[in-house]
Design a protein around this motif. Structure first.
Motif, PDB file in Angstrom:
ATOM      1  N   SER A  20       0.834  -1.205   0.000  1.00 43.35           N
ATOM      2  CA  SER A  20       0.000   0.000   0.000  1.00 43.35           C
ATOM      3  C   SER A  20       0.869   1.255   0.000  1.00 43.35           C
ATOM      4  CB  SER A  20      -0.951   0.001   1.203  1.00 43.35           C
ATOM      5  OG  SER A  20      -0.256   0.141   2.429  1.00 43.35           O
ATOM      6  N   VAL A  23       2.406   1.587  -3.597  1.00 43.97           N
ATOM      7  CA  VAL A  23       1.411   2.039  -4.590  1.00 43.97           C
ATOM      8  C   VAL A  23       1.129   3.530  -4.436  1.00 43.97           C
ATOM      9  CG1 VAL A  23      -1.026   1.843  -5.258  1.00 43.97           C
ATOM     10  CG2 VAL A  23       0.350  -0.219  -4.915  1.00 43.97           C
ATOM     11  N   ALA A  24       0.960   3.983  -3.204  1.00 41.09           N
ATOM     12  CA  ALA A  24       0.684   5.404  -2.963  1.00 41.09           C
ATOM     13  C   ALA A  24       1.886   6.269  -3.354  1.00 41.09           C
ATOM     14  CB  ALA A  24       0.320   5.623  -1.496  1.00 41.09           C
ATOM     15  N   ASP A  27       2.318   6.931  -6.912  1.00 36.89           N
ATOM     16  CA  ASP A  27       1.340   7.914  -7.383  1.00 36.89           C
ATOM     17  C   ASP A  27       1.702   9.330  -6.944  1.00 36.89           C
ATOM     18  OD1 ASP A  27      -1.068   8.523  -8.772  1.00 36.89           O
ATOM     19  OD2 ASP A  27      -2.139   8.708  -6.867  1.00 36.89           O
ATOM     20  N   ASP A  80      -8.685  -6.036  -9.542  1.00 33.37           N
ATOM     21  CA  ASP A  80      -7.640  -5.036  -9.753  1.00 33.37           C
ATOM     22  C   ASP A  80      -6.240  -5.609  -9.580  1.00 33.37           C
ATOM     23  OD1 ASP A  80      -7.400  -2.098 -10.288  1.00 33.37           O
ATOM     24  OD2 ASP A  80      -6.248  -2.153  -8.421  1.00 33.37           O
ATOM     25  N   THR A 367     -12.651   0.434  -2.252  1.00 35.76           N
ATOM     26  CA  THR A 367     -11.527   1.306  -1.883  1.00 35.76           C
ATOM     27  C   THR A 367     -10.788   0.858  -0.632  1.00 35.76           C
ATOM     28  OG1 THR A 367     -12.971   2.691  -0.529  1.00 35.76           O
ATOM     29  CG2 THR A 367     -12.700   3.326  -2.853  1.00 35.76           C
ATOM     30  N   ASN A 402      -2.930  -3.167  -2.161  1.00 33.63           N
ATOM     31  CA  ASN A 402      -2.845  -2.456  -3.430  1.00 33.63           C
ATOM     32  C   ASN A 402      -4.017  -1.499  -3.614  1.00 33.63           C
ATOM     33  OD1 ASN A 402      -2.143  -2.148  -6.471  1.00 33.63           O
ATOM     34  ND2 ASN A 402      -4.196  -3.024  -6.509  1.00 33.63           N
ATOM     35  N   LYS A 406      -4.293   3.096  -3.291  1.00 34.07           N
ATOM     36  CA  LYS A 406      -4.704   4.008  -4.375  1.00 34.07           C
ATOM     37  C   LYS A 406      -5.409   5.238  -3.843  1.00 34.07           C
ATOM     38  CE  LYS A 406      -4.578   0.654  -8.031  1.00 34.07           C
ATOM     39  NZ  LYS A 406      -5.186   0.084  -9.228  1.00 34.07           N
TER      40      LYS A 406
END
Length: 409
Positions: A20, A23-24, A27, A80, A367, A402, A406
């Motif tokens: 997590s 992934v963040a 981004d 996903d 989410t 994951n 996001k």
């Protein structure tokens, strides 16, 4: 104060927490990862005895079915990030995998340290700030909106916090249920918690005499009306005090809730690969010259044969046709359905996972965000979802992590 403001704070460095954060950060988010131990991934290191069975090749549909009634919650996360996506992600960060039995996926090294090192390196590559030996003591929340976290020495602020603290299993590796406390303090409901994936202790003492033997493809059922549809198949191992092995680890998640309720749980175990009474009679008739010990040792280890015969007073030296009629009947029945009674387990300290957790009704499956607190996310074992052995729980941790990473904000 400026350096204590982040876009995301992740609590816990298991599979869910680390992915997590990655992934963040990919981004463009500024991420802080807090781990109370001095090294990352303490529980991940112990997964599968250190061999790290990452996932398996089941379709998403079948994968969800193995988790029971709560499995449908996983649909968005798996769509996903399924097992193929996990393999691709790991390959991208330098971990080669293979599927030696066509089902279970492992790192080629068969060493969980390979996974931890790759994830740790990627956290560094993505500029995630990692704080080991940092125990989060409380969440900062105002007007049902997350603001950050408190530690013993500092407050850290972020509009998003991911709770990836795991459950109570493997308490010797630092699991203490903090995530449940955080969730409960902010109004979330925690379902009843039970240890799962652990050895079981039986009332029957004869099992201690069979501890050197493994029974392949044993079938275990719970002998209660409320559990008539529950069964598991796999390798069974006897211990000095009870039973263990893959089939027990899988099925213990079903047994421990009944144990909590009734104090003991009756089991029926078929150790002869599903043979029924007629099959046993046919097997014996094909070896009319052999005595009981020799004919049954073709089906089971000798130590088990001796114990079962003792239970029904069957003379090992006699031929089957020479036994008393009632003893013959009892012997065949105990071979087909061997009774055992579970009276205890080894506790959360040796449980690989926890059954129960933050109720799924209060989490958005699209989410992983709380439906109660804005900016609060959950992933992995802290939620009320647990599966059997075979890469199920680790895949769920990666997939939910994951999705949580996001973020909505």
């Amino acid at each position: 104060m400026k350096n204590k403001q982040y876009d995301l704070i992740v609590i816990g460095s298991g599979a869910a927490g680390m992915i997590s954060a990655i992934v963040a950060a990919r981004d463009g988010k500024k991420v802080l990862l807090c781990e109370q131990q001095n090294k990352l991934g303490p529980k991940l290191k112990a997964t599968g005895g250190g061999k790290c069975n990452l996932t398996n090749t089941l379709s998403n549909e079948e994968f969800m079915n193995r988790f029971g009634k709560n499995g449908r919650f996983m649909q968005d996360a798996l769509n996903d990030f399924n097992y193929q996506d996990l393999i691709s992600f790991l390959n991208n960060i330098g971990v080669e995998t293979h599927i030696p039995d066509g089902f279970r996926v492992f790192p080629i090294s068969h060493n969980s340290g390979t996974i931890i090192k790759a994830l740790e390196d990627e956290l560094y590559n993505q500029n995630v700030e990692v704080k080991n030996n940092t125990k989060v003591e409380d969440l900062i929340c105002e007007n049902e909106t997350i603001k950050g976290v408190k530690t013993a020495t500092d407050n850290f602020f972020a509009p998003n916090v991911i709770v990836a603290t795991g459950g109570l299993g493997f308490s010797m590796l630092g699991a203490n249920g903090d995530g449940f406390d955080f969730a409960k303090s902010l109004g979330h409901k925690i379902t009843q918690l039970y240890p799962a994936m652990l050895p079981l202790i039986t009332k029957e003492k004869w099992v201690a005499n069979c501890k050197a033997d493994t029974i392949a493809k044993a079938i275990i059922k719970i002998d209660l009306k409320k559990a008539k549809n529950l069964k598991a198949v796999g390798d069974l191992i006897f211990t000095p005090k009870g039973i263990r092995g893959p089939v027990v680890l899988d099925f213990s998640r079903e047994i421990t809730p009944f144990l909590e309720k009734y104090g003991e749980v009756p089991l029926l175990i078929n150790m002869i690969k599903g043979m029924n009474e007629d099959d046993v009679f046919k097997h014996i008739k094909t070896h009319p010259e052999k005595n009981i010990e020799d004919v049954l040792t073709l089906l089971l280890p000798n130590s088990v044969v001796k114990e079962l015969c003792l239970l029904v007073d069957a003379d090992l030296a006699k031929k089957f046709k020479d036994l008393n009629g009632q003893i013959r009947e009892k012997l065949v029945k105990i071979l087909v359905n061997t009774p055992l009674t579970v009276i205890d387990h080894v506790g959360f300290e040796k449980a690989m996972i926890t059954r129960g957790g933050v109720t799924l009704k209060e989490i958005n499956p699209k989410t992983m965000q709380s439906k109660i607190i804005d900016g609060l996310y959950f992933c992995g074992e802290v939620m009320d979802l647990d599966g059997p052995c075979g890469g199920y729980n680790l895949q769920w941790s990666f997939a939910s992590g994951n999705l949580a990473g996001k973020l909505l904000k």
